[in-house]
Design a protein around this motif. Structure first.
Motif, PDB file in Angstrom:
ATOM      1  N   VAL A 193     -67.044  -8.679   5.752  1.00  9.11           N
ATOM      2  CA  VAL A 193     -68.801  -8.892   6.603  1.00  9.11           C
ATOM      3  C   VAL A 193     -68.935  -8.684   8.527  1.00  9.11           C
ATOM      4  O   VAL A 193     -67.402  -8.522   8.670  1.00  9.11           O
ATOM      5  N   TRP A 194     -69.389  -8.040   8.372  1.00  8.10           N
ATOM      6  CA  TRP A 194     -69.880  -7.924  10.451  1.00  8.10           C
ATOM      7  C   TRP A 194     -70.743  -8.931  10.976  1.00  8.10           C
ATOM      8  O   TRP A 194     -71.553  -8.749  10.195  1.00  8.10           O
ATOM      9  N   GLN A 195     -71.075  -8.849  11.902  1.00  9.07           N
ATOM     10  CA  GLN A 195     -72.052  -9.475  12.504  1.00  9.07           C
ATOM     11  C   GLN A 195     -72.655  -8.549  14.082  1.00  9.07           C
ATOM     12  O   GLN A 195     -71.630  -8.162  14.304  1.00  9.07           O
ATOM     13  N   LEU A 196     -73.539  -8.067  15.143  1.00  9.37           N
ATOM     14  CA  LEU A 196     -74.359  -8.112  15.997  1.00  9.37           C
ATOM     15  C   LEU A 196     -74.359  -8.486  16.880  1.00  9.37           C
ATOM     16  O   LEU A 196     -75.551  -8.792  16.287  1.00  9.37           O
ATOM     17  N   ASP A 197     -74.084  -9.296  17.758  1.00 13.68           N
ATOM     18  CA  ASP A 197     -74.203 -10.345  18.743  1.00 13.68           C
ATOM     19  C   ASP A 197     -75.396  -9.819  19.524  1.00 13.68           C
ATOM     20  O   ASP A 197     -74.554  -9.432  20.226  1.00 13.68           O
ATOM     21  N   PHE A 198     -76.788 -10.653  19.070  1.00 21.09           N
ATOM     22  CA  PHE A 198     -77.703 -10.469  20.001  1.00 21.09           C
ATOM     23  C   PHE A 198     -77.781 -11.024  21.385  1.00 21.09           C
ATOM     24  O   PHE A 198     -78.069 -10.876  22.563  1.00 21.09           O
ATOM     25  N   THR A 199     -76.841 -12.550  21.933  1.00 17.70           N
ATOM     26  CA  THR A 199     -76.843 -13.194  22.559  1.00 17.70           C
ATOM     27  C   THR A 199     -75.985 -12.720  23.991  1.00 17.70           C
ATOM     28  O   THR A 199     -75.988 -12.998  25.037  1.00 17.70           O
ATOM     29  N   GLN A 200     -74.947 -11.871  23.882  1.00 18.06           N
ATOM     30  CA  GLN A 200     -74.564 -11.004  24.600  1.00 18.06           C
ATOM     31  C   GLN A 200     -75.034  -9.665  25.548  1.00 18.06           C
ATOM     32  O   GLN A 200     -76.228  -9.175  25.287  1.00 18.06           O
ATOM     33  N   PRO A 201     -74.703  -9.409  26.262  1.00 20.05           N
ATOM     34  CA  PRO A 201     -75.936  -9.032  27.123  1.00 20.05           C
ATOM     35  C   PRO A 201     -76.297  -7.008  27.286  1.00 20.05           C
ATOM     36  O   PRO A 201     -77.118  -6.331  26.846  1.00 20.05           O
ATOM     37  N   THR A 202     -75.258  -6.623  26.402  1.00 15.27           N
ATOM     38  CA  THR A 202     -74.844  -5.707  25.438  1.00 15.27           C
ATOM     39  C   THR A 202     -75.096  -6.133  23.868  1.00 15.27           C
ATOM     40  O   THR A 202     -73.406  -6.572  24.144  1.00 15.27           O
ATOM     41  N   PRO A 203     -75.696  -5.611  22.853  1.00 12.26           N
ATOM     42  CA  PRO A 203     -75.406  -7.111  21.449  1.00 12.26           C
ATOM     43  C   PRO A 203     -74.165  -5.895  21.169  1.00 12.26           C
ATOM     44  O   PRO A 203     -73.749  -4.830  21.773  1.00 12.26           O
ATOM     45  N   THR A 204     -72.947  -6.489  20.838  1.00  7.96           N
ATOM     46  CA  THR A 204     -72.041  -6.452  20.330  1.00  7.96           C
ATOM     47  C   THR A 204     -71.261  -6.823  19.084  1.00  7.96           C
ATOM     48  O   THR A 204     -71.453  -7.780  18.355  1.00  7.96           O
ATOM     49  N   TRP A 205     -70.715  -5.595  18.823  1.00  9.59           N
ATOM     50  CA  TRP A 205     -69.786  -5.555  16.797  1.00  9.59           C
ATOM     51  C   TRP A 205     -68.917  -6.329  17.060  1.00  9.59           C
ATOM     52  O   TRP A 205     -67.855  -5.996  17.852  1.00  9.59           O
TER      53      TRP A 205
END
Length: 841
Positions: A193-205
């Motif tokens: 399971v992986w996430q791409l976090d859009f709350t960061q200034p640059t989306p972070t894997w």
């Protein structure tokens, strides 16, 4: 804090379950379910065959080849020959960098709707070509409002390994993309399971740590996001041994993620690649079709998520043909599942069906207006709630089950539920089209060509600063549909010129048309005097800026007695009188599909390659000097000259070279993806360019290309590419950038271009001086503060060097204009400049 609607009551589910159970009793046995799911017309041998497995003997094959074989038994043994550009090991910064401005061309990818930003996000999938090959882990975004253009998303962190047929949901509470499983490039299904976090200034894997026992690794599972419970629900799929599954798993996303084996009685038969939706009204998932107990299932099942309810079989009398690799969305306005496309053992589909999800479910075929997209499978879909529509993206279509006649799609289509109509989200696929830079509006223009089905005569535009393709609505009667015509943008008169080409049935013509672009675009035929060139297509047509004329060379005329040409013609645009040229020297051999570019520094036409009457692809290079009466000479560059026809290319004025891409050629002749440069300074020399970028355009012929001087780059669009990379007409737009972009509005020429106005402020008259680096036609105009033309001062040829004009403060009618701010604008091919003048009285 997120406020959620109340869940449907268990009692309501109980009443619905009872009604459905009573109606479904005659067909509830598992054997009957399997039997009724087998589609008509499938051979007994195919229907009895077990599902495709990943045998140990296939372990050596690339994942993409296994996937092709899984979907299509009977493929030929050798799929390994992929045409690739040569010389990649020589990459240097000086060779530039490719950048795509293109839809993601792939299939078996994930697609989600980002509700916070009103956009689609595509992840991973399979690609044979384009920005990646094989198993991908790229991320693309497309806004759904305003400018709708796919762009790659820049991310940080460690991305997951590439994969296809994975689960993906948008976790609207935590504002992140969550993916699970799928098949990776290792050739095995995964359960990470992986996430791409859009709350960061640059989306972070980042990988997600999940508690609980995870599901067995799998691919081709069906997945939904439960907005009530903030959780991912996964059903079925294919495991590492090639077994189809029918288990259900829940991944809670609130707080610490937790896997839960969601065991419920009466599960459907095992399957993969089914369609699934989440019915938020009844808080249940609905599954349709897939590949499992029979190759192509067409049964539907519902699983209420509240309490301990069992699976409910749904048996409407009318059902769609069985299929797998389809997509489905939930339409909350009409409380229905809508499916599109997919494939079975004999067909690909482009039909749409609805399953109404009331107390008595019913299937109904949909008949939207408009032209539906081509049949496809492995595409992805979302529901766009703001516009009440289903969007489908990319995928693959075939013309033969046991062949490589397949096309990867990059298009996006909208099915409006309110209007019941299909429409393309603006994209363009063309080959043999005209492609030009509209310098005044800083945009790319496409005329005509072939879209893979029909020849066309439409015009499309796309701003080079970024934006979507839009049709150019023109008045007047347009030319007949055609491809491989000569197309030039005449900046001094703000018009597109079209000559010749081949129309339906292969007939060539020698017509000359103009599309005037100022104010309301309008088509009109032009009727030059003099004897015109013979009808033809595949000629070289360019603009000679020093003499304000078109120059034409070569081409081909089809028909019962085909002809190939090596003649040269001129058409001065001020007089519109055709003039055959009679240069000194021996001309090149007759040919079609050669590349012709204007070498402004040496005032000559450069011609390379093409094909002769015998079909031989040529590798010679010639120069036609325009000095005096003109003269032909053969160039003998060092290095290996490429044998190419129907290739794209430009003259790069900054580095004084010709740059070529693609075409048809090589040994054996094939669609090419090479990038070649012919340096013209000193002793001409051929070299292979290897841009410092991971993605490259696919091999192709009949593409369009031009040089964008404002950003120092080659712009490449469309064309046609074939097996083994792809069959079909291409819709991708690429640029190969060498230098840093400059401010839009002023075009840097190869050498100094200067404009002065004095005195300023002017008491009623002013002197305008400009310097030309090379001879050329100049248009000088005075504009008022709103941009309207006040007076044209010159439209004629000037020699290289300094020249002066005068403005006496009067308009075109000879009347003195009012005091105020005005602009003088001087334009020549490759350069323009404006100066503000304050007029005082």
């Amino acid at each position: 804090m997120r406020i959620r609607p109340a869940r449907p009551s268990v009692e309501r589910h109980g009443l619905r379950i009872l009604r459905l159970a009573l109606r479904a009793l005659p067909a509830c046995a598992a054997a009957a379910v399997a039997a009724c799911a087998a589609p008509a017309g499938v051979s007994a041998a195919f229907a009895a065959a077990p599902p495709m497995t990943r045998a140990a003997a296939d372990a050596w094959q690339p994942a993409i080849v296994r996937e092709w074989r899984r979907d299509h038994p009977g493929l030929p043994a050798d799929l390994s020959q992929l045409a690739r550009p040569t010389g990649a090991e020589d990459a240097t910064v000086a060779d530039g960098a490719w950048s795509p401005w293109t839809p993601p061309i792939k299939y078996h990818h994930a697609l989600i709707y980002d509700s916070r930003r009103d956009r689609m996000i595509a992840f991973g999938g399979l690609g044979l070509i384009g920005t990646g090959a094989g198993v991908l882990n790229d991320v693309w975004v497309q806004p759904l409002g305003g400018t709708q253009v796919w762009t790659p998303l820049v991310t940080t962190g460690t991305p997951p390994p590439g994969r296809y047929s994975c689960s993906a949901v948008y976790d609207s509470v935590a504002d992140r993309l969550v993916i699970f499983g799928g098949e990776t490039s290792s050739g095995q299904p995964a359960n990470d399971v992986w996430q791409l976090d859009f709350t960061q200034p640059t989306p972070t894997w980042s990988p997600v740590t999940v508690t609980g026992t995870p599901p067995p690794p799998r691919t081709d599972q069906s997945t939904v996001y439960d907005s009530y419970g903030d959780r991912m629900i996964v059903f079925g799929g294919l495991d590492t041994l090639g077994n189809n599954l029918n288990d259900t798993w829940v991944l809670t996303l609130r707080g610490d993620p937790l896997w839960i084996n969601f065991v419920r009685a009466g599960a459907p038969p095992q399957r993969r690649s089914a369609g699934v939706v989440y019915d938020r009204r009844l808080d249940e998932i609905v599954v349709f079709g897939g590949y499992g107990t029979a190759p192509d299932l067409n049964d539907a099942w519902a699983l209420p998520l509240a309490g301990t309810s069992s699976w409910i079989p749904l048996f409407p009398t009318t059902r769609p043909p069985g299929r797998h690799n389809l997509t489905a969305v939930y339409d909350p306005v009409r409380d229905r599942m809508v499916i599109f496309g997919g494939q079975n053992s004999t067909n690909d589909f482009n039909d749409a069906w609805e399953l109404t999800l009331g107390d008595i479910p019913a299937w109904n075929p949909l008949s939207p207006a408009g032209v539906p997209p081509v049949a496809r499978f492995g595409h992805a879909s979302i529901y766009d709630p703001l516009r009440d529509r289903m969007l489908i993206c990319a995928g693959r279509d075939t013309t033969g089950i046991a062949s490589l006649s397949a096309i990867l799609r990059g298009d996006t289509w909208s099915l409006s539920f309110a209007d019941d109509a299909w429409s393309p989200v603006p994209a363009l696929a063309r080959s043999g089209h005209g492609f030009a830079w509209d310098r005044l509006r800083d945009r790319a223009l496409v005329f005509g060509g072939n879209d893979g089905v029909n020849d066309l005569a439409d015009v499309w535009a796309a701003p080079l600063a970024g934006g979507a393709w839009t049709p150019v609505a023109a008045q007047g009667t347009p030319p007949s549909a055609r491809q491989r015509a000569g197309v030039v943008y005449d900046a001094l008169r703000d018009r597109l010129l079209v000559f010749g080409g081949t129309t339906a049935g292969g007939a060539c013509n020698n017509e000359l048309w103009q599309l005037a672009l100022s104010e309301t675009p309008t088509w009109s035929p032009l009727a030059p005097t003099g004897t015109p060139p013979d009808p033809r297509e595949g000629m070289s047509l360019l603009y000679d800026q020093a003499r304000d004329r078109l120059v034409l060379f070569g081409g081909h005329q089809g028909g019962a007695s085909p002809l190939w040409y090596n003649d040269a013609w001129a058409l001065p645009l001020a007089t519109l009188q055709w003039q055959p040229l009679a240069p000194a020297g021996t001309p090149p051999a007759a040919r079609s599909g050669a590349l012709g570019v204007y070498d402004a520094k040496r005032d000559r036409l450069i011609v390379h390659g093409g094909a002769n009457a015998l079909g031989t692809v040529l590798s010679d290079t010639w120069a036609l000097s325009f000095a005096g009466a003109g003269s032909w000479s053969a160039l003998a560059p060092s290095g290996a000259p490429p044998a190419l026809a129907r290739h794209a290319g430009i003259y790069d004025p900054v580095r004084d070279r010709v740059v070529l891409f693609g075409g048809w050629g090589g040994s054996p002749a094939f669609y090419r993806g090479d990038l070649k440069a012919l340096t013209l300074a000193g002793t001409p020399a051929w070299s292979t360019l290897a841009p410092a970028s991971t993605g490259t355009p696919r091999p192709r012929a009949d593409a369009g290309g031009f040089y964008d001087p404002r950003r120092d780059r080659l712009v490449l669009f469309g064309g046609f590419g074939s097996y083994p990379t792809r069959l079909g007409t291409l819709d991708d737009l690429w640029w190969l950038t060498w230098g840093a972009p400059v401010a839009v509005g002023e075009t840097p020429p190869p050498t100094a271009f200067a404009l002065e106005a004095a005195p300023n402020p002017a008491p009623g008259a002013t002197r305008i001086a400009f310097t030309l680096p090379v001879a050329g036609t100049v248009r000088a105009s005075v504009l008022d503060a709103s941009g309207r033309s006040v007076r044209e001062l010159a439209l004629r040829a000037f020699p290289a060097g300094r020249a002066t004009l005068a403005w006496d403060g009067r308009d075109a009618a000879g009347h003195a204009v009012a005091a105020g701010l005005y602009f003088v604008r001087v334009e020549t091919t490759g350069a323009s400049a404006s100066r503000r003048i304050a007029l005082i009285r």
